[in-house]
Design a protein around this motif. Structure first.
Motif, PDB file in Angstrom:
ATOM      1  N   LYS B 272      -7.288  28.194   5.580  1.00 35.08           N
ATOM      2  CA  LYS B 272      -7.276  27.420   4.433  1.00 35.08           C
ATOM      3  C   LYS B 272      -6.068  26.272   4.048  1.00 35.08           C
ATOM      4  O   LYS B 272      -7.144  25.170   3.445  1.00 35.08           O
ATOM      5  N   ALA B 273      -5.290  25.859   4.706  1.00 34.91           N
ATOM      6  CA  ALA B 273      -3.788  24.866   4.554  1.00 34.91           C
ATOM      7  C   ALA B 273      -5.051  24.384   5.665  1.00 34.91           C
ATOM      8  O   ALA B 273      -4.866  22.860   4.574  1.00 34.91           O
ATOM      9  N   ALA B 275      -8.510  23.391   6.188  1.00 36.54           N
ATOM     10  CA  ALA B 275      -9.479  23.269   5.382  1.00 36.54           C
ATOM     11  C   ALA B 275      -8.517  21.600   3.637  1.00 36.54           C
ATOM     12  O   ALA B 275      -9.527  20.929   3.561  1.00 36.54           O
ATOM     13  N   LEU B 276      -8.066  22.599   3.412  1.00 39.68           N
ATOM     14  CA  LEU B 276      -7.301  21.676   2.401  1.00 39.68           C
ATOM     15  C   LEU B 276      -6.449  20.005   2.995  1.00 39.68           C
ATOM     16  O   LEU B 276      -6.552  19.140   2.120  1.00 39.68           O
ATOM     17  N   ASP B 277      -5.938  20.231   4.311  1.00 38.04           N
ATOM     18  CA  ASP B 277      -5.643  18.734   4.545  1.00 38.04           C
ATOM     19  C   ASP B 277      -6.712  18.371   4.905  1.00 38.04           C
ATOM     20  O   ASP B 277      -6.075  16.965   5.397  1.00 38.04           O
ATOM     21  N   CYS B 278      -7.632  18.475   5.636  1.00 38.29           N
ATOM     22  CA  CYS B 278      -8.651  17.921   5.430  1.00 38.29           C
ATOM     23  C   CYS B 278      -9.352  16.650   5.315  1.00 38.29           C
ATOM     24  O   CYS B 278      -9.136  16.799   3.585  1.00 38.29           O
ATOM     25  N   PRO B 279      -8.943  15.025   4.703  1.00 40.92           N
ATOM     26  CA  PRO B 279      -9.768  14.268   4.245  1.00 40.92           C
ATOM     27  C   PRO B 279     -10.879  14.311   3.748  1.00 40.92           C
ATOM     28  O   PRO B 279     -11.039  14.253   2.509  1.00 40.92           O
ATOM     29  N   VAL B 280     -11.464  14.904   4.340  1.00 39.52           N
ATOM     30  CA  VAL B 280     -12.987  15.544   3.963  1.00 39.52           C
ATOM     31  C   VAL B 280     -13.122  16.469   3.636  1.00 39.52           C
ATOM     32  O   VAL B 280     -12.523  17.159   3.486  1.00 39.52           O
ATOM     33  N   PRO B 281     -13.386  17.487   2.150  1.00 43.54           N
ATOM     34  CA  PRO B 281     -14.051  17.162   0.527  1.00 43.54           C
ATOM     35  C   PRO B 281     -14.219  18.749   1.688  1.00 43.54           C
ATOM     36  O   PRO B 281     -15.545  18.860   2.143  1.00 43.54           O
ATOM     37  N   VAL B 282     -13.472  20.492   1.905  1.00 41.47           N
ATOM     38  CA  VAL B 282     -14.336  21.072   2.888  1.00 41.47           C
ATOM     39  C   VAL B 282     -14.375  22.194   2.386  1.00 41.47           C
ATOM     40  O   VAL B 282     -13.079  22.632   1.720  1.00 41.47           O
TER      41      VAL B 282
END
Lengths: 214, 393
Positions: B272-273, B275-282
């Motif tokens: 989850k963390a 995905a949160l850090d990914c510049p593209v919304p995931v």
């Protein structure tokens, strides 16, 4: 100002105590583990708590969990969480109760004691202080259809600094604009994020929360 | 119905005998299945038909078939006999490992038959056999012995051949498995060694170097502090900066070894963390009722990290989706994006690295990424979950 301190490493704990006392804080209790922290927070209800994320007995996120639990029992208890690394996930969990009065900083921010103590005071006043590293990751993010996308570039910059816990005057200084201009930007930000007029601190917290959830 | 009791006793004795032999040879009685029951059943069928020659003298021996079909229904008995042979043949072909039981049944029949009827089982002198009577002729002792022996040998050898083939096949499977294990082990060892080298280099060029500089600067401060306090102050500020930088280096290093959020919260929250850090919304959809073993968690975490960074860097995607769940002993992760596609595990080291890393756990990586997108990457790792810690959310 009454402070509860939680840090398991002896050297860091005494260092922080010394630093806080030198800046006129009254360290009423220092603890070195999660359960003791929870007791201290709930019993003492300090003006602010400075908490290390990783604490015994599990050496995982014991400090964070104790802080969140303490804020569940004592809503709005000011907590500044320190960590060797920052995670957006944890930032969101801290902010989730929307009560404000939370800070989340990298441990090395302690090196700059003036900024660090400012952050403690901001949190104690009910403000929100997020580490520039958390904010920086958000800046690099492509906003979706979220309300954040409606903000102008300048407004996003102002919001980012707001998330770092800076006051309007500090933001004005940083962006080299007048404090009045920052005030106008923040009013515009609150309007675009559909935050109804209320006291400024609370709106700042909600704005930062919207920002983190974008 | 006087035949029923001795037959039942005989049948039970046959089954018991087969079980005793099997147990004496060290086999689990359950592993025999219905096999032993085939012996008396086959024996009974053959016995009831084979002795049904057209002369009265045979009927005295075989009381069952005439009792059911009537004394004169030779033709019916012929067809039933033929169908028994056909069913036996089909059964032997479909379940070659059980063919031995049929053969044993045939032999038991002949032993019984020989004992009961003996060599007296010949056609009466005045008997003119019709074409189908030859079937019964084949069942008489004189003609039957070689026939039944041939069938028994065929049955047993069929069983044996099947077992030998099975053993060969499982040996081939084991050999392939050993090769695969040797391969993935070598890869895992190489990867671990390379990782240690990288760590050593990073420490040497990063935090260590900065600490050396820090020491040198502090020594300079020591000398300057009385003579030129201003210069000393600048240097101290530099020292503080250097220690911050050293900490940042160490932080990055630690993230690369074992990410703290993974240690704190386990795979579900760590992903989850990510995905949160990914510049593209995931968007994430995660359902893990427990935690896999630490090495599996780590491998899957870094695999997901690689996939998400691919989405951010290469895919040109506007959004992504990550699903992770556990079912039937498999941890499954699906990562989808709406980017331009064209991802290929054979091209570039990223996906191949994931494949290698997962290979050590018999995990697999499947990529479906047509040019123009979308890209779907699936990871599957067989593992068990421990239920001791469940993430809070």
């Amino acid at each position: 100002m009454r402070v509860v301190l939680a840090e398991d490493l002896y050297l860091l704990r005494t260092g922080l105590e010394r630093l806080l006392r030198a800046h006129g804080f009254d360290v009423i209790e220092s603890v070195d583990n999660g359960p003791a922290l929870l007791c201290a927070l709930v019993d003492q209800k300090p003006d602010v708590a400075v908490v290390d994320v990783r604490l015994p007995p599990t050496f995982t996120d014991e400090g964070l969990k104790a802080a969140i639990e303490a804020r569940r029992q004592v809503p709005g208890l000011p907590v500044l969480v320190l960590s060797q690394y920052v995670e957006q996930l944890y930032a969101r969990e801290l902010l989730a109760d929307q009560a404000g009065a939370v800070g989340y900083l990298l441990k090395d921010r302690v090196f700059n004691d003036d900024q660090f103590t400012d952050a403690i005071r901001t949190v104690a006043r009910g403000g929100t202080v997020m580490d520039p590293e958390v904010v920086g990751k958000l800046m690099g993010r492509r906003a979706r259809d979220a309300p954040i996308a409606r903000l102008t570039q300048r407004e996003r910059e102002v919001l980012a600094l707001m998330a770092e816990g800076r006051s309007n005057s500090a933001i004005a200084q940083r962006l080299s604009v007048s404090e009045k201009a920052v005030g106008k930007h923040s009013t515009s930000i609150f309007a675009k994020l559909d935050l109804a007029p209320s006291d400024d601190d609370n709106r700042r917290v909600l704005a930062v929360l919207t920002y983190l959830n974008s | 119905m006087g035949w029923l009791l001795p037959f039942s006793v005989g049948a039970a004795a046959c089954v018991a005998l087969v079980y005793m032999i099997a147990i004496a040879r060290g086999r689990e009685p359950r592993s025999l299945g219905y096999g032993p029951a085939l012996v008396p059943v086959t024996a009974f069928w053959l016995w009831s038909l084979g002795v049904t020659a057209p002369s009265g003298q045979y009927w005295r021996v075989n009381v069952v078939t005439p009792a059911i079909l009537g004394a004169d229904s030779q033709m019916a008995r012929f067809w039933i006999g033929l169908s028994v042979v056909a069913v036996s043949a089909v059964y032997a072909a479909r379940m070659p490992r059980r063919a031995g039981y049929l053969a044993a049944g045939g032999l038991v029949f002949f032993v019984l038959y020989e004992t009961l009827v003996g060599v007296a089982g010949h056609f009466p002198p005045a008997f003119q056999p019709s074409w189908y009577d030859w079937f019964f002729v084949a069942m008489t002792p004189a003609a039957g012995w070689p026939l039944v022996l041939a069938a028994a040998i065929a049955g047993f050898s069929l069983t044996r051949r099947t077992i030998v083939a099975d053993v060969r096949a499982s040996r081939a499977g084991l050999t392939a498995r050993v090769h695969r294990l040797a391969e993935t082990r070598a890869e895992a060892v190489d990867a671990a060694a390379a990782e240690l080298r990288r760590l050593e280099r990073d420490l040497h060029d990063g935090a260590q170097a900065r600490l050396v500089a820090l020491g040198i600067n502090l020594r300079a401060v020591e000398k300057l502090i009385k003579t030129s306090p201003d210069a000393a102050e600048t240097l101290v500020a530099e020292c503080r900066e250097a220690s911050s930088q050293a900490l940042a280096d160490l932080r990055d290093l630690v993230r690369g070894i074992y990410p703290p959020v993974l240690a704190d919260r386990g795979l579900a929250d760590a992903v989850k963390a990510l995905a949160l850090d990914c510049p593209v919304p995931v968007a994430t959809e995660i359902d893990l009722p427990g935690r896999p073993a630490a090495p599996v968690e780590s491998a899957v975490y870094f695999a997901v990290a690689e996939l998400l960074s691919n989405i951010a860097k290469h895919a040109g995607a506007s959004c992504g989706m990550l699903r992770m769940y556990y079912a039937d002993g498999l941890l499954r992760v699906e990562v989808t994006d709406d980017g331009s596609g064209g991802a290929d595990p054979g091209n570039g080291t990223g996906l191949a690295g994931i494949e290698r890393r997962l290979g050590a756990f018999d995990g697999i990586l499947a990529v479906n990424s047509p040019a123009g997108g979308p890209t779907i990457v699936v990871i599957e790792v067989p593992c068990e979950l421990s239920w001791q810690r469940i993430s809070i959310s």
